[in-house]
Design a protein around this motif. Structure first.
Motif, PDB file in Angstrom:
ATOM      1  N   THR A  20       0.830  -1.208   0.000  1.00 48.04           N
ATOM      2  CA  THR A  20       0.000   0.000   0.000  1.00 48.04           C
ATOM      3  C   THR A  20       0.861   1.253   0.000  1.00 48.04           C
ATOM      4  OG1 THR A  20      -0.250  -0.132   2.411  1.00 48.04           O
ATOM      5  CG2 THR A  20      -2.056  -1.032   1.056  1.00 48.04           C
ATOM      6  N   ARG A  21       0.305   2.298  -0.592  1.00 51.35           N
ATOM      7  CA  ARG A  21       0.962   3.603  -0.638  1.00 51.35           C
ATOM      8  C   ARG A  21       0.128   4.590   0.174  1.00 51.35           C
ATOM      9  NH1 ARG A  21       3.158   0.117  -3.839  1.00 51.35           N
ATOM     10  NH2 ARG A  21       4.784   0.789  -5.252  1.00 51.35           N
ATOM     11  N   LEU A  22       0.795   5.398   0.980  1.00 50.19           N
ATOM     12  CA  LEU A  22       0.176   6.484   1.720  1.00 50.19           C
ATOM     13  C   LEU A  22       0.757   7.787   1.200  1.00 50.19           C
ATOM     14  CD1 LEU A  22      -1.436   7.813   4.059  1.00 50.19           C
ATOM     15  CD2 LEU A  22       0.561   7.362   5.523  1.00 50.19           C
ATOM     16  N   ILE A  23      -0.142   8.668   0.774  1.00 46.49           N
ATOM     17  CA  ILE A  23       0.259   9.973   0.248  1.00 46.49           C
ATOM     18  C   ILE A  23      -0.444  11.033   1.072  1.00 46.49           C
ATOM     19  CG2 ILE A  23       0.192  11.505  -1.756  1.00 46.49           C
ATOM     20  CD1 ILE A  23       0.002   8.878  -3.476  1.00 46.49           C
ATOM     21  N   VAL A  24       0.324  11.972   1.620  1.00 40.30           N
ATOM     22  CA  VAL A  24      -0.240  13.099   2.356  1.00 40.30           C
ATOM     23  C   VAL A  24       0.046  14.356   1.549  1.00 40.30           C
ATOM     24  CG1 VAL A  24      -0.173  14.435   4.500  1.00 40.30           C
ATOM     25  CG2 VAL A  24       0.126  11.939   4.572  1.00 40.30           C
ATOM     26  N   VAL A  25      -1.021  15.128   1.267  1.00 41.31           N
ATOM     27  CA  VAL A  25      -0.889  16.375   0.516  1.00 41.31           C
ATOM     28  C   VAL A  25      -1.430  17.501   1.391  1.00 41.31           C
ATOM     29  CG1 VAL A  25      -1.457  17.634  -1.598  1.00 41.31           C
ATOM     30  CG2 VAL A  25      -1.183  15.142  -1.671  1.00 41.31           C
ATOM     31  N   ARG A  26      -0.538  18.409   1.777  1.00 45.48           N
ATOM     32  CA  ARG A  26      -0.903  19.520   2.658  1.00 45.48           C
ATOM     33  C   ARG A  26      -0.583  20.853   1.994  1.00 45.48           C
ATOM     34  NH1 ARG A  26       2.498  20.239   6.358  1.00 45.48           N
ATOM     35  NH2 ARG A  26       1.105  21.332   7.763  1.00 45.48           N
ATOM     36  N   GLY A  27      -1.219  21.897   2.485  1.00 48.70           N
ATOM     37  CA  GLY A  27      -0.941  23.244   2.003  1.00 48.70           C
ATOM     38  C   GLY A  27      -2.084  24.163   2.377  1.00 48.70           C
ATOM     39  N   ASN A  28      -1.899  25.417   2.095  1.00 51.31           N
ATOM     40  CA  ASN A  28      -2.913  26.410   2.422  1.00 51.31           C
ATOM     41  C   ASN A  28      -4.159  26.241   1.565  1.00 51.31           C
ATOM     42  OD1 ASN A  28      -1.881  28.308   4.526  1.00 51.31           O
ATOM     43  ND2 ASN A  28      -0.147  28.371   3.108  1.00 51.31           N
ATOM     44  N   SER A  29      -5.209  26.910   1.972  1.00 50.16           N
ATOM     45  CA  SER A  29      -6.447  26.913   1.209  1.00 50.16           C
ATOM     46  C   SER A  29      -6.151  27.395  -0.213  1.00 50.16           C
ATOM     47  CB  SER A  29      -7.457  27.849   1.887  1.00 50.16           C
ATOM     48  OG  SER A  29      -8.694  27.790   1.239  1.00 50.16           O
ATOM     49  N   ALA A  30      -6.772  26.768  -1.194  1.00 48.00           N
ATOM     50  CA  ALA A  30      -6.645  27.125  -2.616  1.00 48.00           C
ATOM     51  C   ALA A  30      -5.254  26.868  -3.186  1.00 48.00           C
ATOM     52  CB  ALA A  30      -7.071  28.568  -2.862  1.00 48.00           C
ATOM     53  N   SER A  31      -4.466  26.009  -2.544  1.00 41.70           N
ATOM     54  CA  SER A  31      -3.131  25.709  -3.065  1.00 41.70           C
ATOM     55  C   SER A  31      -3.140  24.588  -4.097  1.00 41.70           C
ATOM     56  CB  SER A  31      -2.170  25.369  -1.921  1.00 41.70           C
ATOM     57  OG  SER A  31      -2.611  24.232  -1.208  1.00 41.70           O
ATOM     58  N   GLY A  32      -4.262  23.858  -4.208  1.00 42.06           N
ATOM     59  CA  GLY A  32      -4.374  22.804  -5.211  1.00 42.06           C
ATOM     60  C   GLY A  32      -4.445  21.394  -4.652  1.00 42.06           C
ATOM     61  N   LYS A  33      -4.577  21.253  -3.343  1.00 41.86           N
ATOM     62  CA  LYS A  33      -4.575  19.929  -2.705  1.00 41.86           C
ATOM     63  C   LYS A  33      -5.667  19.012  -3.250  1.00 41.86           C
ATOM     64  CE  LYS A  33      -5.517  21.890   1.118  1.00 41.86           C
ATOM     65  NZ  LYS A  33      -5.700  23.216   0.552  1.00 41.86           N
ATOM     66  N   SER A  34      -6.898  19.491  -3.275  1.00 36.96           N
ATOM     67  CA  SER A  34      -8.021  18.669  -3.728  1.00 36.96           C
ATOM     68  C   SER A  34      -7.898  18.338  -5.208  1.00 36.96           C
ATOM     69  CB  SER A  34      -9.353  19.374  -3.457  1.00 36.96           C
ATOM     70  OG  SER A  34      -9.525  19.571  -2.077  1.00 36.96           O
ATOM     71  N   SER A  35      -7.413  19.279  -5.983  1.00 33.15           N
ATOM     72  CA  SER A  35      -7.222  19.026  -7.417  1.00 33.15           C
ATOM     73  C   SER A  35      -6.160  17.961  -7.645  1.00 33.15           C
ATOM     74  CB  SER A  35      -6.833  20.319  -8.142  1.00 33.15           C
ATOM     75  OG  SER A  35      -7.875  21.257  -8.067  1.00 33.15           O
ATOM     76  N   ILE A  36      -5.100  17.999  -6.862  1.00 35.92           N
ATOM     77  CA  ILE A  36      -4.053  16.981  -6.979  1.00 35.92           C
ATOM     78  C   ILE A  36      -4.594  15.624  -6.563  1.00 35.92           C
ATOM     79  CG2 ILE A  36      -1.863  16.200  -5.978  1.00 35.92           C
ATOM     80  CD1 ILE A  36      -1.048  19.217  -6.043  1.00 35.92           C
ATOM     81  N   ALA A  37      -5.329  15.568  -5.448  1.00 37.53           N
ATOM     82  CA  ALA A  37      -5.912  14.302  -5.007  1.00 37.53           C
ATOM     83  C   ALA A  37      -6.840  13.728  -6.070  1.00 37.53           C
ATOM     84  CB  ALA A  37      -6.654  14.491  -3.683  1.00 37.53           C
TER      85      ALA A  37
END
Length: 180
Positions: free
Chosen positions: A7-24
């Motif tokens: 399994t792979r675990l990926i954590v994507v963090r950053g400020n609001s509107a930085s693109g986290k949801s789009s990357i996910a």
């Protein structure tokens, strides 16, 4: 211990509107099925309708949801603002406990670029609810996890390049999706 060696675990963090949801979303679109998305906004704002504060219930719910998905054999993306002072202990324990490959990314986007990206969102209702003043108040410059486990990705890396980079670095670009 949680998950498997595969399994792979990926954590994507950053400020609001930085693109986290789009990357996910891009990771899931490129990879296919068998990739769980554990979104802070969904669990905190929708499921619990809770404010983001130290010790809040969503921290445990994010942890438990990610662990469940990994134990069920899903590659898992945890994404959200996930302020370091509130979420670091949980995220670092999750990474430490995961048997497989774990990678953490911090999207380093300036406040000015954050405001530009936010203004380009198509949801007018959201834009009236979340203002530039909100974004300024929420913004934390380079809010990195204290353990140094994150790869910093700056604003010059476009969505497609970032998704491809994460897939390649985690090895998901060579793992077949499982049609569940």
């Amino acid at each position: 211990m949680v998950g498997t060696d595969e399994t792979r675990l990926i954590v994507v963090r950053g400020n609001s509107a930085s693109g986290k949801s789009s990357i996910a979303a891009g990771l899931r679109e490129q990879f296919g099925r068998n990739l769980a998305l554990v979104g802070q906004d969904n669990l905190r704002r929708i499921v619990l309708r809770e404010r983001d504060r130290p010790g809040a219930a969503n921290i445990g719910l994010i942890d438990m949801t990610a662990r469940y998905a990994l134990d069920a054999g899903f590659h898992t993306v945890v994404e959200g603002i996930l302020y370091a002072d509130r979420y670091a202990a949980m995220l670092e324990a999750l990474v430490r406990d995961h048997r497989g490959i774990s990678r953490c990314y911090y999207l380093d986007v300036s406040l000015q670029e954050t405001l530009v990206r936010h203004a380009s969102k198509p949801d007018l209702e959201y834009l009236t609810q979340v203002t530039d003043e909100h974004l300024r108040a929420w913004y934390r410059e380079r809010d990195l996890l204290p353990s140094g486990v994150e790869t910093v990705i700056d604003a010059s890396s476009g969505l497609d390049n970032t998704v491809k980079y994460i897939l390649r670095e985690t090895g998901l670009d060579e793992v077949p999706a499982v049609d569940r």
